[in-house]
Enzyme design. Structure first.
Site, mmCIF file in Angstrom:
data_model
loop_
_atom_site.group_PDB
_atom_site.id
_atom_site.type_symbol
_atom_site.label_atom_id
_atom_site.label_comp_id
_atom_site.label_asym_id
_atom_site.label_seq_id
_atom_site.Cartn_x
_atom_site.Cartn_y
_atom_site.Cartn_z
ATOM 1 N N TYR A 177 0.837 -1.211 0.000
ATOM 2 C CA TYR A 177 0.000 0.000 0.000
ATOM 3 C C TYR A 177 0.868 1.256 0.000
ATOM 4 O O TYR A 177 1.147 1.831 1.051
ATOM 5 C CB TYR A 177 -0.910 0.018 1.225
ATOM 6 C CG TYR A 177 -1.807 -1.188 1.379
ATOM 7 C CD1 TYR A 177 -2.769 -1.503 0.421
ATOM 8 C CD2 TYR A 177 -1.699 -2.009 2.490
ATOM 9 C CE1 TYR A 177 -3.595 -2.610 0.568
ATOM 10 C CE2 TYR A 177 -2.528 -3.117 2.648
ATOM 11 C CZ TYR A 177 -3.466 -3.406 1.686
ATOM 12 O OH TYR A 177 -4.282 -4.494 1.837
ATOM 13 N N TRP A 209 -3.942 6.283 2.739
ATOM 14 C CA TRP A 209 -5.305 5.765 2.890
ATOM 15 C C TRP A 209 -6.023 6.568 3.959
ATOM 16 O O TRP A 209 -5.433 6.911 4.993
ATOM 17 C CB TRP A 209 -5.284 4.287 3.287
ATOM 18 C CG TRP A 209 -5.449 3.344 2.136
ATOM 19 C CD1 TRP A 209 -6.576 2.653 1.808
ATOM 20 C CD2 TRP A 209 -4.469 2.975 1.152
ATOM 21 N NE1 TRP A 209 -6.366 1.886 0.688
ATOM 22 C CE2 TRP A 209 -5.088 2.062 0.265
ATOM 23 C CE3 TRP A 209 -3.139 3.329 0.911
ATOM 24 C CZ2 TRP A 209 -4.425 1.499 -0.823
ATOM 25 C CZ3 TRP A 209 -2.477 2.774 -0.163
ATOM 26 C CH2 TRP A 209 -3.112 1.876 -1.020
ATOM 27 N N ASN A 210 -7.300 6.828 3.727
ATOM 28 C CA ASN A 210 -8.098 7.718 4.563
ATOM 29 C C ASN A 210 -8.161 7.296 6.036
ATOM 30 O O ASN A 210 -7.656 7.999 6.921
ATOM 31 C CB ASN A 210 -9.498 7.783 3.918
ATOM 32 C CG ASN A 210 -10.435 8.741 4.584
ATOM 33 O OD1 ASN A 210 -10.425 8.903 5.784
ATOM 34 N ND2 ASN A 210 -11.286 9.381 3.805
ATOM 35 N N ASP A 254 -6.758 4.832 7.582
ATOM 36 C CA ASP A 254 -5.442 4.516 8.140
ATOM 37 C C ASP A 254 -4.816 5.776 8.729
ATOM 38 O O ASP A 254 -4.347 5.795 9.872
ATOM 39 C CB ASP A 254 -4.489 3.971 7.058
ATOM 40 C CG ASP A 254 -4.906 2.624 6.510
ATOM 41 O OD1 ASP A 254 -6.010 2.541 5.940
ATOM 42 O OD2 ASP A 254 -4.145 1.645 6.661
ATOM 43 N N ASP A 300 -12.783 -5.049 3.019
ATOM 44 C CA ASP A 300 -12.903 -5.299 1.583
ATOM 45 C C ASP A 300 -13.656 -6.578 1.175
ATOM 46 O O ASP A 300 -14.512 -6.536 0.321
ATOM 47 C CB ASP A 300 -11.510 -5.351 0.939
ATOM 48 C CG ASP A 300 -10.707 -4.089 1.223
ATOM 49 O OD1 ASP A 300 -11.080 -3.311 2.112
ATOM 50 O OD2 ASP A 300 -9.674 -3.893 0.558
ATOM 51 N N TYR A 313 -8.030 -12.188 5.307
ATOM 52 C CA TYR A 313 -8.361 -10.763 5.308
ATOM 53 C C TYR A 313 -9.537 -10.441 6.240
ATOM 54 O O TYR A 313 -9.396 -10.524 7.445
ATOM 55 C CB TYR A 313 -8.648 -10.390 3.859
ATOM 56 C CG TYR A 313 -8.166 -9.064 3.362
ATOM 57 C CD1 TYR A 313 -7.077 -8.413 3.891
ATOM 58 C CD2 TYR A 313 -8.843 -8.459 2.300
ATOM 59 C CE1 TYR A 313 -6.668 -7.182 3.380
ATOM 60 C CE2 TYR A 313 -8.430 -7.241 1.778
ATOM 61 C CZ TYR A 313 -7.342 -6.603 2.322
ATOM 62 O OH TYR A 313 -6.956 -5.404 1.807
ATOM 63 N N TRP A 314 -10.684 -10.096 5.698
ATOM 64 C CA TRP A 314 -11.805 -9.701 6.560
ATOM 65 C C TRP A 314 -12.824 -10.821 6.754
ATOM 66 O O TRP A 314 -13.942 -10.574 7.159
ATOM 67 C CB TRP A 314 -12.481 -8.448 5.983
ATOM 68 C CG TRP A 314 -11.596 -7.230 6.083
ATOM 69 C CD1 TRP A 314 -10.806 -6.706 5.097
ATOM 70 C CD2 TRP A 314 -11.378 -6.400 7.237
ATOM 71 N NE1 TRP A 314 -10.118 -5.609 5.563
ATOM 72 C CE2 TRP A 314 -10.458 -5.393 6.877
ATOM 73 C CE3 TRP A 314 -11.880 -6.416 8.552
ATOM 74 C CZ2 TRP A 314 -10.030 -4.407 7.760
ATOM 75 C CZ3 TRP A 314 -11.461 -5.435 9.439
ATOM 76 C CH2 TRP A 314 -10.543 -4.442 9.040
ATOM 77 N N GLU A 332 -0.348 -6.958 9.396
ATOM 78 C CA GLU A 332 -1.580 -6.276 8.979
ATOM 79 C C GLU A 332 -2.779 -6.852 9.744
ATOM 80 O O GLU A 332 -3.641 -6.128 10.220
ATOM 81 C CB GLU A 332 -1.764 -6.459 7.463
ATOM 82 C CG GLU A 332 -2.924 -5.664 6.881
ATOM 83 C CD GLU A 332 -3.029 -5.809 5.368
ATOM 84 O OE1 GLU A 332 -2.279 -6.633 4.785
ATOM 85 O OE2 GLU A 332 -3.856 -5.106 4.768
HETATM 86 C C1 GLC Z 1 -7.063 -2.755 2.905
HETATM 87 C C2 GLC Z 1 -8.036 -2.714 4.071
HETATM 88 C C3 GLC Z 1 -8.463 -1.292 4.326
HETATM 89 C C4 GLC Z 1 -7.233 -0.422 4.547
HETATM 90 C C5 GLC Z 1 -6.195 -0.576 3.427
HETATM 91 C C6 GLC Z 1 -4.864 0.070 3.745
HETATM 92 O O1 GLC Z 1 -7.661 -2.353 1.723
HETATM 93 O O2 GLC Z 1 -9.135 -3.544 3.838
HETATM 94 O O3 GLC Z 1 -9.338 -1.223 5.425
HETATM 95 O O4 GLC Z 1 -7.576 0.913 4.684
HETATM 96 O O5 GLC Z 1 -5.951 -1.940 3.189
HETATM 97 O O6 GLC Z 1 -4.339 -0.408 4.946
#
Ligand code: GLC
Length: 429
Positions: A34, A38-39, A41, A168, A353-354, A397
């Site tokens: 990444y 990110w918002n 985060d 996600d 993940y989720w 993560e």
């Molecule tokens: C993934 C996570 C999301 C997070 C991003 C950056 O897309 O699902 O919640 O903001 O990673 O960490």
């Protein structure tokens, strides 16, 4: 990974990770996987940064809000610097902004973070100045939600893309995703699989649908007056709405302190209408809240973390007690609370993940809510399990909630920020 233990050592390791991912005026979630801002985060990372550098924490938020759209939306990613290591990049989103951003949003934790930064600030002058600057921007974002994602004025807002939820590939999206087509999407190459184990990430079938939605919204020129009704995916997520409600409450508190009665009144009204409507998402069978599908007009049966996060929104006592009982029940199935999906459900996947893993930021939001509801014993238990996870498995993560195996990206910024919060918060029990 072996870690030296104790709060001081953990604080130091957390600070090192945050420094490693610091890009000056914003922080990337992790190197490689990444590479942008990110918002949500960033808002949660600011809470960690404040322990060592308050001006830097405010700057993290200011940078994010510099990229607020004219209509009030704050985008989910800001692509500050080009980086080929991520897909879908700015060319796919094509939102037409000078510094590119995506065209969707993310959970609005900004108001919640700003109140914490403001209330606990050591530099009160700086806090007043920065909060006064950010306050109208956050207020505009909150209004944007109700204007564009709640066209029938129900008091709750809908997500139009799973990436907006921050969760996600949650099981919550499986049924609504059946009506998202995949035909006609431009062929693509995923980049996430170069950085993380494919068994820990979303599937190709899900990625195709994520992309279809992006291309569909792009074809509508990212016009938020059209996107909600044009989306085959319109989901009212209780966790997301609870975050918004809490942020409205928190912004109202800061607005009062700064003498902005209009902002305070407006945000309190949005929060109380939302809190009342949240009750409609209660799922008696699961003993928690559930997602509502606005297209099908059905309440989901999926027992995910999205239905537990509402504890953040200062619930009525009987509902808060029910959520406590629910988390205690989950505690019997896992070693590391709080799993993102109930292990007793057939869709649970402890590494993907989720769909099962535990995340420190979720634990932080839940413990914050538990403390607001005076449920300190369970909050202490979740914090202790979170820190023991870090000591055995490092700053990943996310984690398998049963084995504690670290999953996804490594040296993760918001995980580090939450460790700083957990180590420094005064213990109550
Ligand atoms: C993934 C996570 C999301 C997070 C991003 C950056 O897309 O699902 O919640 O903001 O990673 O960490």
């Amino acid at each position: 990974m072996s870690q030296s233990s104790g709060p001081a050592a953990l604080m130091q390791q957390a600070e090192d990770i945050m420094a490693l991912n610091d890009r000056g005026a914003y922080t990337v979630p992790t190197h490689g996987l990444y590479p942008f801002q990110w918002n949500w985060d960033s808002c949660l990372v600011a809470l960690g940064q404040r322990h060592s550098n308050e001006p830097r924490a405010w700057l993290e938020l200011q940078t994010l809000f510099e990229h607020q759209w004219d209509d009030g939306m704050v985008p989910h990613i800001v692509f500050h610097e080009p980086d080929d290591g991520y897909f879908p990049g700015p060319d796919v989103w094509a939102t037409g902004r000078a510094i590119p951003t995506t065209g969707i949003t993310q959970p609005p934790v900004a108001g919640f973070a700003i109140r914490r930064l403001f209330d606990d600030a050591i530099d009160k002058t700086l806090a007043k100045e920065c909060a006064a600057q950010l306050l109208p921007m956050v207020d505009r974002w909150h209004q944007w939600f109700f204007n564009h994602r709640d066209p029938e004025s129900t008091g709750l807002v809908a997500l139009i893309h799973p990436w907006e939820s921050g969760r996600d590939n949650s099981v919550d999206w499986d049924t609504p995703f059946e009506r998202v087509p995949v035909e006609g999407i431009t062929p693509y190459v995923r980049r996430d699989l170069q950085h993380a184990d494919a068994d820990h990430r979303p599937t190709k079938a899900q990625y195709d649908r994520y992309l279809w939605l992006v291309e569909h919204f792009r074809s509508l020129n990212w016009d938020n007056t059209k996107l909600h009704n044009a989306s085959p995916f319109q989901i009212v997520d209780p966790g997301f709405n609870a975050i918004l409600i809490r942020s409205c409450d928190d912004i109202a508190h800061v607005a009062d302190a700064l003498g902005h009665a209009d902002i305070a009144e407006r945000n309190r009204a949005m929060a109380s209408k939302g809190r009342e409507a949240l009750e409609l998402l209660w799922h008696e069978g699961n003993g928690q809240y559930a997602c509502y599908d606005r297209v099908e007009k059905t309440l989901s049966d999926s027992p995910s973390i999205g239905g537990i996060l509402p504890i953040l929104a200062e619930l009525p006592v009987h509902r808060a007690k029910a959520i406590v009982a629910r988390i205690q029940k989950l505690n019997a199935s896992v070693n590391y609370l709080v799993p993102s999906h109930d292990p007793e459900d057939s869709e649970f996947d402890g590494k993907r993940y989720w769909r099962g893993p535990s995340w420190l930021i979720v634990n932080y939001l839940i413990t914050s809510g538990l403390r607001t509801s005076n449920e300190h014993a369970l909050a202490d238990e979740i914090e202790a399990q979170s820190l023991s996870l870090i000591e055995t498995s490092g700053f990943a993560e996310y984690y398998d909630p049963i084995t504690g195996e670290p999953c996804g990206g490594a040296s993760f910024t918001w995980t580090a920020a939450m460790v700083m919060e957990f180590c420094q918060l005064p213990r109550t029990a």
